[in-house]
Write an enzyme that holds these catalytic residues in place. Structure first.
Site, mmCIF file in Angstrom:
data_model
loop_
_atom_site.group_PDB
_atom_site.id
_atom_site.type_symbol
_atom_site.label_atom_id
_atom_site.label_comp_id
_atom_site.label_asym_id
_atom_site.label_seq_id
_atom_site.Cartn_x
_atom_site.Cartn_y
_atom_site.Cartn_z
ATOM 1 C CG ASP A 296 -1.758 1.231 1.316
ATOM 2 O OD1 ASP A 296 -2.473 1.520 0.349
ATOM 3 O OD2 ASP A 296 -1.699 1.922 2.348
ATOM 4 C CB THR A 298 -0.882 6.019 1.953
ATOM 5 O OG1 THR A 298 -1.282 6.632 0.732
ATOM 6 C CG2 THR A 298 -0.887 7.050 3.064
ATOM 7 C CG ASP A 551 -0.463 2.829 6.995
ATOM 8 O OD1 ASP A 551 -1.244 2.588 6.040
ATOM 9 O OD2 ASP A 551 0.028 3.946 7.202
#
Length: 791
Positions: A296, A298, A551
């Site tokens: 991912d 970000t 996250d």
């Protein structure tokens, strides 16, 4: 809970004292007593213990040295697991996110274990529900219950609704009263099992267990045959018992399970020193098998948080700054975007009071509020809120440079149904409609473009290059626009980063086609949480072993579905709860060490298994032939102890913990069998031939056994050389030291006496050496030929 909890103040300090706490067993490790039981009460210890007792009763104490294996197994196993337990316990405390509660009218953060029955627990996006309860307050609160129900759509919650542990908040804010805590909570077992210290199912563990099961069944009849033959052919009961025990003990790969457990435990400790929490031991094996890594963007390639860069008005006649400030301060638990805006706009302007609000969610990709006479304002992704126009084109140009762009706009009304009955289900779906399908009911007029600077991790480029060199394919999956993600990927040198796909254009009902597109492309934008899970499944269906990093709450479903879930330490509690590995220091550069540790453990355990099972197979062949032929066993238990220590025990300890970069491959059991069976058979043949060649009317049993022991050592030492390849300096020193130690032992009188060695006839001993050299050549050829076969 009437009369106990005030929604305004929560519990008082006096009410907390004596209340039932959320006390559950520490999830990271089993207790000391459980560790001791697991290492003491084993089948191996029982079998070895009985044989040990027989030797102590009927034989000489020197032949009972193999019994020390029990003590070594227990001590080493207990010590290593205690080391891993201490590491995991310390890291688990760091990983435990505090819980926000309201007590005495003030918000406090308490450890999960200090939550009590009746506590008023506050919720925001990303918070995991650790206990069951009843919703007390809700401001657009949406809860994802997919880990409990399997349904991906968030459920809108209102006061009075039930919430269960194991779910997590994805949007909005609210609070709930704890009605069940500790072991009474509905999903406490689910939450704990996700990160418990245990040796769960894996190909490696299953393979070792299968070996043990089959060998156990073989030991019983072969052992009975061997005992009968020894008793029938020896007038000395002591010699008969000693010979039978020697054969049975050698058949048992007593150190294989121990070495496997040690390798896993040491892997946990090593990764713990790098601030990497391994919440499931089998994750160590998964690390080695990964061939696709889904990232991912970000929080993984880019550092946590962002900075507000520019606010570019599209219309100068509207209060852009005031609207941005008001939207940024709507949520009591602002996300990274809102936090960046709050740095420039510390407080909302007077007169901007929100009525109906739509909280941000990663699936919806926008948020908004009705500010009464000041209008309805929204903030979100341009390609979601806008259809076309100058602002749309300008946003696309900015995104192409890698800039994160949002549009601030006005609309006539918010989405239909958002204020509907929480928990309503339409057509079998959760909520009034799937969140990702909801959009403002009226067109959005662009008022300003808002740009943010993303912080690319300084170690991202080097880490991505490592994975490319190691044959691990990287897939960048993000909720951002494909153009923005592509710009970041291209800047980091990701192959194929310039050909990003928009996930909204991908097929949803054709997994095969989706898998084909995933294999052919690297970068994907506008991926919803549900799609991330579909991506993982599609890659797995094509035979890939998939690791997923993330996250945010939008990554939870994919993390749970992946073969290996890796969460960032600064991520939401929900991601850390479902991941098998947590990077506590948030360093992307730790991932190469994580993968390397997995490969080290798996490759080395396979080496060790080859050693132990070669011993098992030569013992089985020897016992069968000796039992059928009705001759004495060619060596005593003390001889087996000496040879096994030098060719298996000591080398295995070093080889099991040695560094390696070998990539793990499936087929652990067939590969080990292709090596161990021919090697074991040829070792047994060399030992019996040497034993037979040394026998004469004038020779003693010890002289005959000494020739057999020389052949046993030389052939198994050559097996060690083959397994230790590729031979670097320390491996050459290791195998050389074992040979020198054995040679010295043959020359020292007290060693010869202790181990009952009598190298009396040089010709017979040289014959054993010659037979061993021939056997070594045949072992090399047989192993090479068997290695080319595919089962």
């Amino acid at each position: 809970m009437d009369g106990v909890t005030s929604l305004a103040r929560g519990l008082t300090s006096a009410q907390v004292v004596g209340a039932k706490t959320n006390d559950v067993p520490r999830r990271s490790s089993r207790s000391l007593s459980a560790i001791v039981r697991a290492n003491v009460f084993t089948l191996f210890n029982l079998v070895i213990g009985v044989l040990w007792a027989l030797i102590l009763i009927f034989g000489e104490w020197q032949d009972s040295l193999f019994g020390l294996v029990i003590v070594a197994n227990m001590l080493i196993g207990i010590v290593q697991e205690l080391r891993a337990k201490r590491t995991l316990d310390k890291l688990a405390v760091i990983n435990e996110a505090p819980v926000r509660v309201r007590r005495d009218g003030a918000e406090r953060q308490v450890p999960p274990r200090q939550v009590v029955l009746g506590d008023l627990i506050l919720l925001g996006p990303g918070d995991r529900l650790l206990v069951d309860g009843e919703v007390a307050e809700s401001d657009g609160l949406e809860v994802d219950e997919s880990l409990l129900t399997g349904e991906a759509d968030p459920v809108h919650k209102r006061p009075g609704d039930e919430v269960l542990s194991g779910s997590f908040a994805v949007a909005g804010t609210g609070s709930f009263v704890a009605t069940k805590v500790g072991t009474d909570a509905y999903a406490v077992k689910l939450a704990e099992e996700a990160s418990k210290f245990h040796l769960a199912h894996s190909e490696l563990r299953t393979g070792v267990a299968d070996f043990i099961k089959y060998i156990t069944w073989l030991v019983i009849p072969i052992g009975a045959l061997l005992i009968h033959s020894q008793l029938s052919n020896s007038i000395d009961l002591r010699t008969a018992i000693t010979g039978a025990v020697a054969g049975i003990v050698t058949m048992i790969p007593e150190g294989l399970v121990l070495m496997t457990s040690i390798a896993f435990a040491v892997g946990v400790v090593r990764l713990g020193r790098r601030k990497c929490l391994v919440q499931e031991l089998p994750a160590i094996e998964g690390l080695a098998r990964v061939d696709v890594l889904c990232l991912d963007k970000t929080g993984t390639l880019t550092a946590g948080g962002m900075d507000l860069d520019e606010v570019l008005p599209v219309r100068d006649d509207l209060p852009v700054d005031a609207a941005l400030a008001a939207l940024a301060h709507l949520d009591g638990r602002p996300n990274a975007t809102a936090q960046a805006i709050q740095v420039r706009y510390p407080a909302a302007h007077d007169g901007w009071k929100a009525g109906d609000t739509v909280p941000f969610s990663s699936a919806r990709k926008w948020s908004g509020a009705d500010f009464g006479e000041r209008g309805v304002w929204v903030l979100g992704a341009p390609d979601v809120l806008l259809q076309d126009g100058d602002a749309y084109d300008r946003a696309a140009e900015l995104a192409a440079t890698g800039t994160r762009v949002l549009v601030l706009g006005r609309t006539a009304g918010l989405a239909d149904g958002l204020a509907g009955e929480p928990g309503d289900r339409t057509g079998g779906e959760v909520g009034v409609a799937p969140v990702e399908a909801v959009a403002p009911v009226a067109p959005v007029e662009a008022v300003a473009l808002v740009t943010f600077k993303q912080r690319v991790r300084p170690d991202a480029h080097e880490t991505l290059r490592y994975f490319a060199e190691q044959g691990v394919t990287v897939k960048i999956i993000s909720g951002d626009s494909p153009v923005a993600v592509s710009a970041i990927a291209t800047g980091l040198g990701v192959p194929g980063g310039d050909r990003a796909l928009d996930a909204r254009t991908l097929p949803h009902d054709d997994p095969a086609k989706l898998g084909e597109l995933l294999d052919g492309h690297t970068v994907f934008g506008r991926v919803t949480p549900r799609q991330k899970r579909e991506f993982v499944r599609a890659l797995q269906a094509r035979g890939h072993t998939v690791a997923m990093t993330g996250d945010g709450v939008n990554d939870v479903l994919a993390l749970k579905e992946a073969d290996l879930g890796i969460a960032m330490g600064a991520g939401s509690p929900a991601t850390k709860a479902v991941a098998q590995v947590v990077l506590l220091d948030d360093r992307f550069a730790t991932l190469p060490h994580v993968v390397g540790e997995g490969r080290r453990v798996l490759a080395n355990i396979e080496r060790v298994a080859n050693l132990f099972l070669t011993k098992t197979f030569y013992a089985i062949v020897l016992s069968l032939l000796v039992g059928v032929a009705g001759v004495m066993f060619p060596f005593a238990p003390r001889h087996s102890t000496l040879v096994n220590a030098l060719t298996i025990g000591v080398p295995a300890l070093f080889l099991a913990l040695a560094p390696t970069l070998e990539r793990a491959k499936p087929g652990f059991v067939p590969r080990v069998l292709r090596f161990a069976v021919p090697a074991g058979v040829l070792c047994a043949a060399a030992v019996l031939l040497s034993f037979w060649a040394a026998h004469s009317d004038t020779s003693t049993l010890l002289e005959d056994q000494t020739s057999a022991v020389i052949a046993l050592f030389l052939t198994t030492w050559w097996v060690l050389v083959l397994i230790a390849r590729p031979l670097n300096w320390w491996r050459v020193v290791l195998v050389g030291a074992m040979a020198v130690t054995f040679a010295i032992g043959l020359t020292l009188p007290f060693v010869r006496e202790f181990f009952a060695l009598e190298p009396g006839d040089l010709g017979k001993d040289l014959t054993a050496v010659g037979i061993s050299i021939l056997a070594a050549v045949m072992i090399s050829v047989a192993v090479k030929v068997a290695g080319t076969l595919r089962t």
